[in-house]
Design a protein around this motif. Structure first.
Motif, PDB file in Angstrom:
ATOM      1  N   ARG A 149       0.831  -1.202   0.000  1.00  0.00           N
ATOM      2  CA  ARG A 149       0.000   0.000   0.000  1.00  0.00           C
ATOM      3  C   ARG A 149       0.870   1.258   0.000  1.00  0.00           C
ATOM      4  NH1 ARG A 149      -5.210  -1.260  -1.519  1.00  0.00           N
ATOM      5  NH2 ARG A 149      -5.690  -3.333  -0.679  1.00  0.00           N
ATOM      6  N   SER A 150       1.959   1.219   0.741  1.00  0.00           N
ATOM      7  CA  SER A 150       2.890   2.351   0.737  1.00  0.00           C
ATOM      8  C   SER A 150       3.460   2.556  -0.658  1.00  0.00           C
ATOM      9  CB  SER A 150       4.028   2.094   1.726  1.00  0.00           C
ATOM     10  OG  SER A 150       3.555   1.732   3.001  1.00  0.00           O
ATOM     11  N   ARG A 151       3.883   1.473  -1.277  1.00  0.00           N
ATOM     12  CA  ARG A 151       4.477   1.560  -2.615  1.00  0.00           C
ATOM     13  C   ARG A 151       3.470   2.135  -3.609  1.00  0.00           C
ATOM     14  NH1 ARG A 151       8.789  -0.406  -5.478  1.00  0.00           N
ATOM     15  NH2 ARG A 151       8.418  -1.082  -7.616  1.00  0.00           N
ATOM     16  N   ARG A 152       2.224   1.711  -3.499  1.00  0.00           N
ATOM     17  CA  ARG A 152       1.199   2.209  -4.421  1.00  0.00           C
ATOM     18  C   ARG A 152       0.973   3.699  -4.226  1.00  0.00           C
ATOM     19  NH1 ARG A 152      -4.217  -1.100  -4.401  1.00  0.00           N
ATOM     20  NH2 ARG A 152      -2.677  -2.699  -4.928  1.00  0.00           N
ATOM     21  N   TYR A 153       1.010   4.155  -2.981  1.00  0.00           N
ATOM     22  CA  TYR A 153       0.883   5.594  -2.754  1.00  0.00           C
ATOM     23  C   TYR A 153       1.950   6.365  -3.525  1.00  0.00           C
ATOM     24  CZ  TYR A 153      -2.678   5.816   0.966  1.00  0.00           C
ATOM     25  OH  TYR A 153      -3.850   5.801   1.689  1.00  0.00           O
ATOM     26  N   GLY A 154       3.191   5.886  -3.448  1.00  0.00           N
ATOM     27  CA  GLY A 154       4.254   6.559  -4.180  1.00  0.00           C
ATOM     28  C   GLY A 154       3.996   6.554  -5.676  1.00  0.00           C
ATOM     29  N   ARG A 155       3.534   5.417  -6.198  1.00  0.00           N
ATOM     30  CA  ARG A 155       3.249   5.307  -7.632  1.00  0.00           C
ATOM     31  C   ARG A 155       2.115   6.245  -8.050  1.00  0.00           C
ATOM     32  NH1 ARG A 155       5.448   0.689 -10.247  1.00  0.00           N
ATOM     33  NH2 ARG A 155       7.534   0.481  -9.361  1.00  0.00           N
ATOM     34  N   GLU A 156       1.223   6.574  -7.108  1.00  0.00           N
ATOM     35  CA  GLU A 156       0.071   7.421  -7.419  1.00  0.00           C
ATOM     36  C   GLU A 156       0.325   8.894  -7.096  1.00  0.00           C
ATOM     37  OE1 GLU A 156      -3.234   5.569  -5.465  1.00  0.00           O
ATOM     38  OE2 GLU A 156      -3.292   3.899  -6.890  1.00  0.00           O
ATOM     39  N   GLY A 157       1.583   9.230  -6.806  1.00  0.00           N
ATOM     40  CA  GLY A 157       1.954  10.628  -6.676  1.00  0.00           C
ATOM     41  C   GLY A 157       1.890  11.220  -5.289  1.00  0.00           C
ATOM     42  N   ALA A 158       1.721  10.387  -4.267  1.00  0.00           N
ATOM     43  CA  ALA A 158       1.773  10.921  -2.905  1.00  0.00           C
ATOM     44  C   ALA A 158       3.184  11.393  -2.578  1.00  0.00           C
ATOM     45  CB  ALA A 158       1.327   9.868  -1.903  1.00  0.00           C
ATOM     46  N   SER A 185       8.142   3.769  -1.117  1.00  0.00           N
ATOM     47  CA  SER A 185       7.235   4.748  -1.715  1.00  0.00           C
ATOM     48  C   SER A 185       7.936   6.002  -2.213  1.00  0.00           C
ATOM     49  CB  SER A 185       6.171   5.169  -0.701  1.00  0.00           C
ATOM     50  OG  SER A 185       6.746   5.918   0.366  1.00  0.00           O
ATOM     51  N   GLY A 186       9.091   6.323  -1.614  1.00  0.00           N
ATOM     52  CA  GLY A 186       9.719   7.605  -1.888  1.00  0.00           C
ATOM     53  C   GLY A 186       9.001   8.767  -1.232  1.00  0.00           C
ATOM     54  N   CYS A 187       8.130   8.469  -0.268  1.00  0.00           N
ATOM     55  CA  CYS A 187       7.378   9.491   0.460  1.00  0.00           C
ATOM     56  C   CYS A 187       8.015   9.754   1.816  1.00  0.00           C
ATOM     57  CB  CYS A 187       5.938   9.031   0.706  1.00  0.00           C
ATOM     58  SG  CYS A 187       4.932   8.775  -0.762  1.00  0.00           S
ATOM     59  N   TYR A 188       7.778  10.940   2.350  1.00  0.00           N
ATOM     60  CA  TYR A 188       7.964  11.136   3.776  1.00  0.00           C
ATOM     61  C   TYR A 188       6.907  10.301   4.502  1.00  0.00           C
ATOM     62  CZ  TYR A 188      10.887  15.279   2.875  1.00  0.00           C
ATOM     63  OH  TYR A 188      11.885  16.131   2.468  1.00  0.00           O
ATOM     64  N   VAL A 189       7.272   9.776   5.660  1.00  0.00           N
ATOM     65  CA  VAL A 189       6.329   9.024   6.485  1.00  0.00           C
ATOM     66  C   VAL A 189       6.319   9.661   7.870  1.00  0.00           C
ATOM     67  CG1 VAL A 189       5.803   6.801   7.561  1.00  0.00           C
ATOM     68  CG2 VAL A 189       6.628   6.881   5.198  1.00  0.00           C
ATOM     69  N   VAL A 190       5.148  10.092   8.317  1.00  0.00           N
ATOM     70  CA  VAL A 190       5.005  10.761   9.613  1.00  0.00           C
ATOM     71  C   VAL A 190       3.944  10.021  10.416  1.00  0.00           C
ATOM     72  CG1 VAL A 190       4.272  12.868  10.783  1.00  0.00           C
ATOM     73  CG2 VAL A 190       5.727  13.013   8.756  1.00  0.00           C
ATOM     74  N   SER A 191       4.286   9.632  11.645  1.00  0.00           N
ATOM     75  CA  SER A 191       3.379   8.833  12.466  1.00  0.00           C
ATOM     76  C   SER A 191       3.297   9.377  13.883  1.00  0.00           C
ATOM     77  CB  SER A 191       3.849   7.373  12.509  1.00  0.00           C
ATOM     78  OG  SER A 191       2.967   6.581  13.280  1.00  0.00           O
ATOM     79  N   SER A 192       2.069   9.441  14.405  1.00  0.00           N
ATOM     80  CA  SER A 192       1.823   9.798  15.800  1.00  0.00           C
ATOM     81  C   SER A 192       1.206   8.601  16.504  1.00  0.00           C
ATOM     82  CB  SER A 192       0.873  10.997  15.884  1.00  0.00           C
ATOM     83  OG  SER A 192       1.442  12.147  15.298  1.00  0.00           O
ATOM     84  N   ASN A 193       1.421   8.491  17.810  1.00  0.00           N
ATOM     85  CA  ASN A 193       0.952   7.312  18.540  1.00  0.00           C
ATOM     86  C   ASN A 193       0.358   7.699  19.894  1.00  0.00           C
ATOM     87  OD1 ASN A 193       0.484   4.562  19.028  1.00  0.00           O
ATOM     88  ND2 ASN A 193       2.508   4.225  19.899  1.00  0.00           N
TER      89      ASN A 193
END
Length: 250
Positions: A149-158, A185-193
């Motif tokens: 799912r992460s990889r697909r986000y990158g492919r879709e321009g996220a 993905s090549g995206c930044y990933v930001v997570s809060s917990n």
């Protein structure tokens, strides 16, 4: 990104302190933890309609509290009715305007996290939206474990993947998952917990984190700073998506 304390109430002194710190830091986009207000419903192995309705009510009050932060954009999640269960709905608030982004699709079912008992999706997920001037996708907690799912986000321009979590004491696997999501993905990933121990003894591990598009860690929350601001450059994400391993065809 932030660590949200357990059992947070939107009209509490604790929330007022969080709001003051957010105002001081003045982020352009705030990512909260997953379903940040009230008790963690999925601690119980049995669905309770009255508790579900109360959590919906608390999070509706939470929308007002989040909007009052005066942050240009907020991404969070909340429970919404979905037939005889709830859906975990990721959303964006921008200038008081509410946009549903995603319904959580994948649910654990084990002690402390009986989410399949409580939740089911009522809409599709994994779409890319422009929020706060950046193209982003959402992976809610367990969904971060699904690299495809992460990889697909990158492919879709996220350019950014946001990951509101309510995960347990084990932090290492989440850092690995965050790094891999960025790398593929090549995206930044930001997570809060969610963070802290409930009165019933359940522990949430805290540790908000951000990764760069090349998979290198950008920042993490600490024992002394539970809210952290990072700089995100969409151009860097777009450039990384032409690099290894993002360009490799499936």
């Amino acid at each position: 990104m932030m660590e949200g304390p357990v059992d947070l109430m939107p009209d509490s002194a604790t929330w007022a302190g969080i709001a003051d710190r957010v105002a001081e830091l003045a982020p352009d986009l705030l990512v909260t933890n997953e379903m940040p207000f009230g008790p963690w419903l999925a601690a119980s192995a049995a669905y309770d309609a009255a508790r579900a309705a109360e959590s919906v009510r608390l999070h509706e009050a939470g929308l007002t509290a989040l909007a009052a932060l005066q942050v240009p954009a907020v991404v969070s999640s909340r429970p919404v009715p979905a037939g005889d269960r709830l859906a975990n709905e990721a959303f964006a608030l921008q200038g008081g305007r509410y946009t549903a982004l995603h319904h959580k699709q994948f649910f654990p079912e084990e002690p402390g996290f009986f989410e399949a008992t409580w939740f089911r999706p009522a809409m599709d997920g994994f779409q890319v939206f422009e929020v706060g001037g950046i193209r982003l996708g959402v992976q809610l907690c367990t969904e971060l474990m699904f690299n495809e799912r992460s990889r697909r986000y990158g492919r879709e321009g996220a350019e950014l993947i946001v990951v509101p979590r309510a995960s347990g004491a084990s932090v290492g696997r989440w850092l690995t998952a965050g790094a891999m999501a960025a790398l593929v993905s090549g995206c930044y990933v930001v997570s809060s917990n969610r963070a802290g121990r409930t009165a019933q003894g359940q522990v949430f591990g805290g540790r908000a984190f951000a990764f760069q598009p090349d998979g290198e860690v950008l920042a993490q929350s600490t024992d002394t700073e539970s809210i952290v601001v990072v700089d995100v450059d969409p151009a860097r994400s777009r450039a990384q998506q032409s690099q290894y391993p993002c360009y490799v065809k499936e």
